[in-house]
Write an enzyme that holds these catalytic residues in place. Structure first.
Site, PDB file in Angstrom:
ATOM      1  N   SER A 280       0.820  -1.215   0.000  1.00 30.98           N
ATOM      2  CA  SER A 280       0.000   0.000   0.000  1.00 30.98           C
ATOM      3  C   SER A 280       0.852   1.262   0.000  1.00 30.98           C
ATOM      4  CB  SER A 280      -0.913   0.002   1.238  1.00 30.98           C
ATOM      5  OG  SER A 280      -1.846  -1.039   1.170  1.00 30.98           O
ATOM      6  N   VAL A 282       3.837   1.842  -1.430  1.00 27.94           N
ATOM      7  CA  VAL A 282       4.297   2.146  -2.789  1.00 27.94           C
ATOM      8  C   VAL A 282       3.107   2.515  -3.677  1.00 27.94           C
ATOM      9  CG1 VAL A 282       5.479   1.230  -4.830  1.00 27.94           C
ATOM     10  CG2 VAL A 282       6.308   0.655  -2.538  1.00 27.94           C
ATOM     11  N   GLU A 297      -3.837  -3.285  -6.986  1.00 28.23           N
ATOM     12  CA  GLU A 297      -4.231  -4.467  -6.220  1.00 28.23           C
ATOM     13  C   GLU A 297      -3.187  -4.552  -5.114  1.00 28.23           C
ATOM     14  OE1 GLU A 297      -3.986  -8.142  -4.867  1.00 28.23           O
ATOM     15  OE2 GLU A 297      -3.961  -8.871  -6.939  1.00 28.23           O
ATOM     16  N   CYS A 332      -1.453 -12.128  -0.739  1.00 24.02           N
ATOM     17  CA  CYS A 332      -2.216 -10.929  -0.400  1.00 24.02           C
ATOM     18  C   CYS A 332      -3.610 -11.293   0.080  1.00 24.02           C
ATOM     19  CB  CYS A 332      -2.272  -9.974  -1.584  1.00 24.02           C
ATOM     20  SG  CYS A 332      -2.834 -10.727  -3.112  1.00 24.02           S
TER      21      CYS A 332
END
Length: 551
Positions: A280, A282, A297, A332
């Site tokens: 998140s 970056v 994503e 993830c």
């Protein structure tokens, strides 16, 4: 193209015939397109990863050595492009117009070409020797069990099968609406962006970059692809396979670089859309740098709620173990927090989860190196959680033993920490508890019938909304929880899970207009095309038309 492919195969065959005897065994056990052998990559026999730009494989002035995550040896050297070397990539993207390499009104035969490429690539990837090659190569750079690595290859192969024949052009299906008078109609088209960029992480070295690259190409875009250098050898080999299957060499570029150089390339080349899969932190930086021309994503702190109806305890325990600890928790979609209804307390679920976690061992990579979080960082996070009143370690919490995993990576036994629900929701605690640890680590808590509102409050306060699971066959409970939650990929029912990104359903976050999907026609159209409306108005002009008064 067939003559070019024939020359390429002949050249490759000639190279193999002239290879030293030491290389013979490698070539006997690898596919024809391959330039590496998973079994033979080592500190004494390192492999190289090149870049691909403007139709040619290229090196760089700088080689970045990747260390073996299992023993610390330098075993792969990656030609990482420096900031002073990005010009060919900038020029290559600039050659692609905004209307793309093809679109519904330009070069439509390329839709058919990509259906053929997908068919050939699916056939090749489905061959046991090729699927085994990629599964073992994935294991070498992103250690996971053979079954997990092979599943990634199989999903990729099924995805390619899904877009054979006419299926690519069906992605660009348009519609027409009658106009107000004769000769007028409006047509809606799915239009490419033209030059685009794709940045993907380490944890799925084949599936994520391949599915996003092919989606971009299907819709008429020209992508430049950057994969995390730790695992980019996998996609480099896949690109060689695609070239053998007829992918035009000028249709995409492949770059290895650090984040700073890639950021510079994005700013100078100005791609019209960038797909980023990763952290998140970056993601938010890129969103600002690129003025919002991005699909994300990013991280997922993924929750699972066990409903009041206790059943199939052995199965639920197994799914919880898989969701939290397969791939050493480096998904993830991994189960980050488990909200357990108090009815499950006497079912033996937690003890079964503990026993299942203890089956995992480094020898078969059912537990292994954590590539982005050190052992010390995970242990520190656990100790911070244990400062919360009522918290305790349910199992794990100790470093792996008897291994040679380098200290730059993590090595932790599958871990679960219990934190009381009321404590989770307190200011200060919530941010700590919901911090994503990309490793074999989960938080477990318990709720009573009258505390469901607190559970849903916790879900509402979370920032990442990727996957979730509501484990219940109570239709009213499902309806209540599903109607008051957001996560883009939510599994519901007694067999619900948080992990699993097959090719047959959407996988992506919700609740964010920047959210990207992967794998399905809907995902491809959302991420890799935009809507264009063309209103045809060809007449005739009415015979009795007269110049009207000004308005």
């Amino acid at each position: 193209m067939s003559r070019l492919l024939s020359r390429r195969h002949l050249a490759a065959a000639a190279a193999r015939r002239s290879a030293p005897l030491a290389c013979v065994s490698r070539w006997l056990h690898t596919p024809s397109f391959a330039t590496v052998s998973p079994q033979e990559i080592s500190g004494s026999s390192p492999s190289e990863v090149q870049n691909f730009v403007q139709g040619s494989w290229t090196a760089s002035a700088n080689w970045n050595w990747i260390v073996d995550p299992l023993n610390g040896e330098k075993f792969i050297k990656v030609a990482e492009v420096q900031g002073t070397e990005i010009k060919p990539f900038v020029e290559s993207l600039s050659k692609c117009p905004k209307h793309g390499l093809h679109n519904p009104l330009k070069a439509p035969e390329r839709y058919l070409m990509y259906g053929d490429i997908s068919a050939k690539a699916a056939h090749m990837l489905g061959q046991p020797a090729v699927s085994d090659f990629f599964a073992k190569l994935i294991q070498r750079v992103s250690p996971k069990s053979y079954q997990q690595a092979l599943a990634e290859v199989q999903v990729s192969q099924k995805f390619l099968e899904n877009f054979c024949g006419d299926q690519v052009r069906f992605l660009a299906r348009s519609f027409a609406v009658p106009g107000n008078h004769l000769g007028q109609r409006s047509n809606g088209y799915r239009w490419p962006y033209g030059p685009v960029a794709i940045i993907t992480p380490f944890n799925f070295p084949l599936e994520i970059p391949l599915l996003q690259v092919m989606g971009a190409l299907y819709m008429g875009n020209k992508p430049v692809l950057k994969v995390d250098s730790k695992v980019s050898v996998v996609m480099e080999q896949m690109l060689r396979l695609l070239h053998d299957c007829g992918l035009p060499v000028e249709d995409m570029d492949f770059i290895n670089s650090d984040g700073f150089t890639m950021n510079k390339l994005l700013l100078e080349a100005n791609p019209k859309m960038t797909l980023f899969t990763g952290s998140s932190r970056v993601a938010e930086k890129l969103a600002a740098d690129l003025n919002g021309r991005i699909k994300l994503e990013d991280a997922g702190f993924d929750w699972k709620i066990l409903g009041p109806d206790v059943q199939e305890v052995d199965y639920i325990a197994w799914v919880c173990d898989q969701d939290a600890y397969a791939c050493s928790g480096q998904k993830c979609s991994a189960q980050s927090v488990l909200f357990m209804h108090k009815n499950w307390s006497s079912s033996g679920l937690l003890e079964k989860m503990k026993k299942l976690s203890e089956r995992r061992k480094l020898e078969d990579l059912t537990i292994g190196p954590v590539l982005t979080v050190t052992t010390e960082a995970m242990t520190e996070h656990m100790n911070n959680l244990l400062k919360i009143p009522g918290s305790k370690v349910l199992f794990g919490g100790e470093p792996l033993e008897n291994h040679s995993i380098p200290k730059i990576y993590g090595a932790l036994k599958p871990t679960a920490v219990f934190v009381p629900l009321e404590e989770i929701l307190k200011s200060g605690n919530f941010e700590l508890v919901t911090k994503e640890i990309f490793g074999p680590f989960q938080v477990v808590t318990e709720y009573s019938e009258d505390q469901l509102e607190l559970v849903l409050e916790a879900c509402e306060r979370m920032n990442a909304h990727l996957t979730a699971a509501v484990v219940s066959n109570d239709p009213l409970f499902l309806q209540d929880v599903l109607g008051r939650s957001v996560n883009g990929t939510t599994y519901a029912g007694i067999r619900a899970r948080t992990t699993g990104a097959p090719q047959n359903h959407w996988f992506g976050p919700a609740g964010d207009p920047r959210g990207a999907g992967i794998g399905t026609p809907e995902a491809i159209k959302l991420v890799w095309s935009c809507h264009r409306e063309i209103i045809y108005d060809i007449g005739p002009v009415p015979k009795n038309w007269a110049l009207p008064s000004p308005t």
